[in-house]
Design a protein around this motif. Structure first.
Motif, mmCIF file in Angstrom:
data_model
loop_
_atom_site.group_PDB
_atom_site.id
_atom_site.type_symbol
_atom_site.label_atom_id
_atom_site.label_comp_id
_atom_site.label_asym_id
_atom_site.label_seq_id
_atom_site.Cartn_x
_atom_site.Cartn_y
_atom_site.Cartn_z
ATOM 1 N N ILE A 1 0.847 -1.190 0.000
ATOM 2 C CA ILE A 1 0.000 0.000 0.000
ATOM 3 C C ILE A 1 0.887 1.245 0.000
ATOM 4 N N LEU A 2 0.579 2.184 -0.898
ATOM 5 C CA LEU A 2 1.280 3.467 -0.934
ATOM 6 C C LEU A 2 0.329 4.552 -0.451
ATOM 7 N N VAL A 3 0.792 5.349 0.515
ATOM 8 C CA VAL A 3 -0.012 6.428 1.092
ATOM 9 C C VAL A 3 0.637 7.757 0.747
ATOM 10 N N CYS A 4 -0.089 8.621 0.054
ATOM 11 C CA CYS A 4 0.443 9.931 -0.335
ATOM 12 C C CYS A 4 -0.405 11.033 0.289
ATOM 13 N N ASP A 5 0.202 11.824 1.167
ATOM 14 C CA ASP A 5 -0.479 12.938 1.811
ATOM 15 C C ASP A 5 0.579 13.903 2.310
ATOM 16 N N ASP A 6 0.345 15.196 2.153
ATOM 17 C CA ASP A 6 1.346 16.154 2.602
ATOM 18 C C ASP A 6 1.296 16.390 4.110
ATOM 19 N N ASP A 7 0.316 15.820 4.781
ATOM 20 C CA ASP A 7 0.204 15.928 6.236
ATOM 21 C C ASP A 7 0.931 14.749 6.872
ATOM 22 N N ALA A 8 2.027 15.030 7.556
ATOM 23 C CA ALA A 8 2.854 13.970 8.147
ATOM 24 C C ALA A 8 2.072 13.155 9.172
ATOM 25 N N ALA A 9 1.191 13.826 9.920
ATOM 26 C CA ALA A 9 0.417 13.115 10.945
ATOM 27 C C ALA A 9 -0.513 12.080 10.307
ATOM 28 N N ILE A 10 -1.162 12.467 9.204
ATOM 29 C CA ILE A 10 -2.055 11.519 8.523
ATOM 30 C C ILE A 10 -1.252 10.357 7.953
ATOM 31 N N ARG A 11 -0.111 10.664 7.351
ATOM 32 C CA ARG A 11 0.723 9.581 6.809
ATOM 33 C C ARG A 11 1.090 8.588 7.906
ATOM 34 N N THR A 12 1.477 9.097 9.070
ATOM 35 C CA THR A 12 1.910 8.228 10.166
ATOM 36 C C THR A 12 0.768 7.372 10.682
ATOM 37 N N VAL A 13 -0.379 7.978 10.921
ATOM 38 C CA VAL A 13 -1.520 7.241 11.466
ATOM 39 C C VAL A 13 -1.970 6.146 10.504
ATOM 40 N N VAL A 14 -2.102 6.496 9.235
ATOM 41 C CA VAL A 14 -2.565 5.520 8.251
ATOM 42 C C VAL A 14 -1.517 4.425 8.050
ATOM 43 N N ARG A 15 -0.250 4.812 7.963
ATOM 44 C CA ARG A 15 0.809 3.827 7.772
ATOM 45 C C ARG A 15 0.826 2.798 8.900
ATOM 46 N N GLU A 16 0.753 3.270 10.148
ATOM 47 C CA GLU A 16 0.826 2.343 11.283
ATOM 48 C C GLU A 16 -0.406 1.456 11.350
ATOM 49 N N ALA A 17 -1.572 2.002 11.028
ATOM 50 C CA ALA A 17 -2.781 1.181 11.042
ATOM 51 C C ALA A 17 -2.702 0.084 9.988
ATOM 52 N N LEU A 18 -2.199 0.441 8.810
ATOM 53 C CA LEU A 18 -2.080 -0.554 7.742
ATOM 54 C C LEU A 18 -1.026 -1.596 8.071
ATOM 55 N N ARG A 19 0.073 -1.175 8.665
ATOM 56 C CA ARG A 19 1.113 -2.137 9.029
ATOM 57 C C ARG A 19 0.625 -3.098 10.100
ATOM 58 N N ARG A 20 -0.142 -2.603 11.071
ATOM 59 C CA ARG A 20 -0.682 -3.494 12.100
ATOM 60 C C ARG A 20 -1.623 -4.532 11.496
ATOM 61 N N ALA A 21 -2.248 -4.170 10.361
ATOM 62 C CA ALA A 21 -3.146 -5.110 9.680
ATOM 63 C C ALA A 21 -2.379 -6.087 8.782
ATOM 64 N N GLY A 22 -1.055 -5.971 8.740
ATOM 65 C CA GLY A 22 -0.246 -6.908 7.975
ATOM 66 C C GLY A 22 0.190 -6.435 6.612
ATOM 67 N N HIS A 23 -0.097 -5.189 6.254
ATOM 68 C CA HIS A 23 0.285 -4.675 4.945
ATOM 69 C C HIS A 23 1.711 -4.128 4.965
ATOM 70 N N THR A 24 2.318 -4.109 3.792
ATOM 71 C CA THR A 24 3.594 -3.429 3.593
ATOM 72 C C THR A 24 3.292 -2.036 3.069
ATOM 73 N N VAL A 25 3.829 -1.015 3.738
ATOM 74 C CA VAL A 25 3.398 0.349 3.451
ATOM 75 C C VAL A 25 4.589 1.252 3.159
ATOM 76 N N GLU A 26 4.452 2.078 2.110
ATOM 77 C CA GLU A 26 5.377 3.167 1.827
ATOM 78 C C GLU A 26 4.565 4.457 1.789
ATOM 79 N N THR A 27 5.250 5.576 2.052
ATOM 80 C CA THR A 27 4.542 6.862 2.056
ATOM 81 C C THR A 27 5.225 7.863 1.131
ATOM 82 N N ALA A 28 4.462 8.867 0.732
ATOM 83 C CA ALA A 28 4.969 9.965 -0.097
ATOM 84 C C ALA A 28 4.293 11.249 0.363
ATOM 85 N N ALA A 29 5.035 12.366 0.257
ATOM 86 C CA ALA A 29 4.512 13.647 0.724
ATOM 87 C C ALA A 29 4.088 14.565 -0.407
#
Length: 480
Positions: free
Chosen positions: A7-35
């Motif tokens: 899963i790739l998460v793109c958002d310029d808000d660092a807080a949103i990127r962090t929250v979504v990334r950690e939730a997805l990782r806890r669900a077992g997904h591999t996550v990368e982010t972009a700003a």
């Protein structure tokens, strides 16, 4: 079970990127982010995500504008659009551009996780039509949570031919919803034909809908095409379907089942190539219980319910709607007017029994009859006929629920002039209480049925059955 994915998460808000990334990782997904858009393109090349979540407003681009480009190179990568610009236009553009789903901010994390699961489970390769409406002057306006659910449901049904049942009080804009589904769907080049069932004499309904041959009845001097034939290839909107006579309901059901109809006085069968959208302000389950509406027709029409909230339940939209109607009045030649903040606040406190239609008429009246360029609270109250009367009492000042129910039942029995009402009163009264309870609970949790069931203290399957039986429109997921 959740399907793990990239899963790739793109958002310029660092807080949103962090929250979504950690939730997805806890669900077992591999996550990368972009700003930003540049990082997004690099991550797609290097990470090759299976699902993309992207914001609309990025520092170096627009997420919606990127969707066609990204899908051209990655046609099997579902894209979920996140946006704080919670308008009908945003939801429609996301769908038109080929996005798999659209979630308004602030979004429910559980709902986002479910959308990711749905995206992983289904491939997507949606084409884009260049002649889609621009959507800058859309009649559906509002950013409130209830309207967001309406937008999302419309966005999910525009590209298919599922039958839609639009439910809502008079004046909430049911025909506008039907037109939006038609104008943004693949049938947009064909006719949109609207017919109000309450406005047609009972003896003429079948002829009105299916047409008639010359000599079919007294006065039938020539063959006349009915509304089904006029709407061929397009959309037929059956407004106030609850007022349709029982014999016409039987004929309509036969057409929906067979896909064919015959003009009155003819044995010739015509293929019905139309999309059906029906609407009513009445409670069809109650009409079924009273023997006034066919249950089998109800289930044929209620494939995808769209529940339009009354204006009193979307107070945060009133100011935006009022300004839109003033702009429209100015475009039609009336003087341009503005609302001052106290006037908007007063509008938000009004009960709006006539819903959006009442608000539009009030704004046109204010634009036409007031001399001042700025509309004040006093002018609003004057046109509402309130004068110096106090505003509508707050909910906290209202009578208790038990007392309100007792008053309602007292009026109910009095309405029958001393005779008893029809049988089945217990179920009808329970339905009257349960329906707003379910509707408002769903609105409070933004359509999340699991949360709604937990909040109500009932099983989720029980909730789903009640939603179906009572005709309350739950959020419709793509998998449905």
């Amino acid at each position: 079970m959740t399907m793990a994915g990239r899963i790739l998460v793109c958002d310029d808000d660092a807080a949103i990127r962090t929250v979504v990334r950690e939730a997805l990782r806890r669900a077992g997904h591999t996550v990368e982010t972009a700003a930003n858009a540049a990082e997004l393109r690099r991550a797609i090349r290097n990470f090759r995500p299976q699902v993309l979540l992207t914001d609309v407003i990025l520092p170096d681009g627009n997420g919606l504008d990127l969707v066609p480009e990204l899908l051209a190179d990655n046609p099997h990568m579902p894209i979920i659009v996140l946006s704080a610009q919670n308008t009908f236009t945003t939801a429609m553009r996301a769908t038109e551009q080929g996005a798999f789903d659209y979630l308004p901010k602030p979004f429910d994390l559980g709902e986002l996780m479910q959308a990711v699961d749905d995206a992983l489970a289904q491939g997507l390769s949606t084409g884009i039509e260049d002649d889609a409406p621009a959507g800058e002057d859309l009649p559906l306006i509002g950013r409130s949570p209830p309207m967001q659910e309406v937008y999302r449901t419309i966005a999910r049904v525009v590209s298919n031919d599922l039958t839609v049942l639009v439910l809502g009080e008079s004046g909430t804009g049911k025909e506008l919803v039907a037109r939006a589904i038609h104008d943004f769907g693949p049938r947009r080049r064909a006719p949109f034909v609207a017919v109000n069932m309450a406005a047609i004499p009972r003896e003429l309904i079948e002829s009105e809908l299916f047409g008639h041959e010359r000599g079919a009845f007294t006065g039938a001097a020539q063959r006349t095409a009915g509304r089904f034939e006029q709407a061929q290839g397009g959309t037929l909107f059956l407004d106030e379907i609850g007022d349709m006579p029982m014999e016409a309901q039987t004929r309509l059901l036969r057409v929906l089942q067979s896909g064919e109809f015959s003009p009155v006085g003819s044995a010739r069968a015509i293929r019905a190539d139309v999309r059906i959208i029906a609407a009513t302000h009445q409670e069809l389950p109650r009409l079924i219980g009273d023997g006034q509406f066919r249950e089998d027709l109800y289930y044929r029409l209620n494939v995808v319910p769209v529940l339009l909230p009354p204006l009193r339940e979307r107070g945060s939209d009133i100011g935006e709607l009022a300004r839109h109607f003033l702009d429209r009045a100015a475009a039609n030649g009336l003087p341009r007017k503005q609302l001052d903040p106290p006037a908007v606040a007063r509008l938000e406190r009004h009960s709006w029994p006539g819903n959006v239609r009442e608000l539009e008429n009030l704004m046109r009246r204010l634009a036409a009859l007031t001399r001042d360029a700025v509309i004040t609270q006093a002018l609003v109250e004057q046109q509402l006929g309130l004068g110096a009367q106090p505003p509508m009492p707050a909910i906290a000042e209202a009578a208790g629920l038990g007392e309100a129910i007792e008053q309602h039942l007292t009026r109910h029995f009095a309405g029958y002039g001393g005779t008893l009402p029809p049988d089945g009163l217990y179920d009808r009264i329970l339905a009257e209480i349960e329906r707003p309870l379910l509707r408002l609970t769903l609105a409070a949790v933004r359509g999340n049925q699991l949360k709604a069931a937990r909040l109500l203290g009932i099983n989720r399957n029980t909730l789903r059955k009640k939603l179906t039986d009572l005709g309350v429109g739950p959020a419709v997921r793509r998998s449905e």
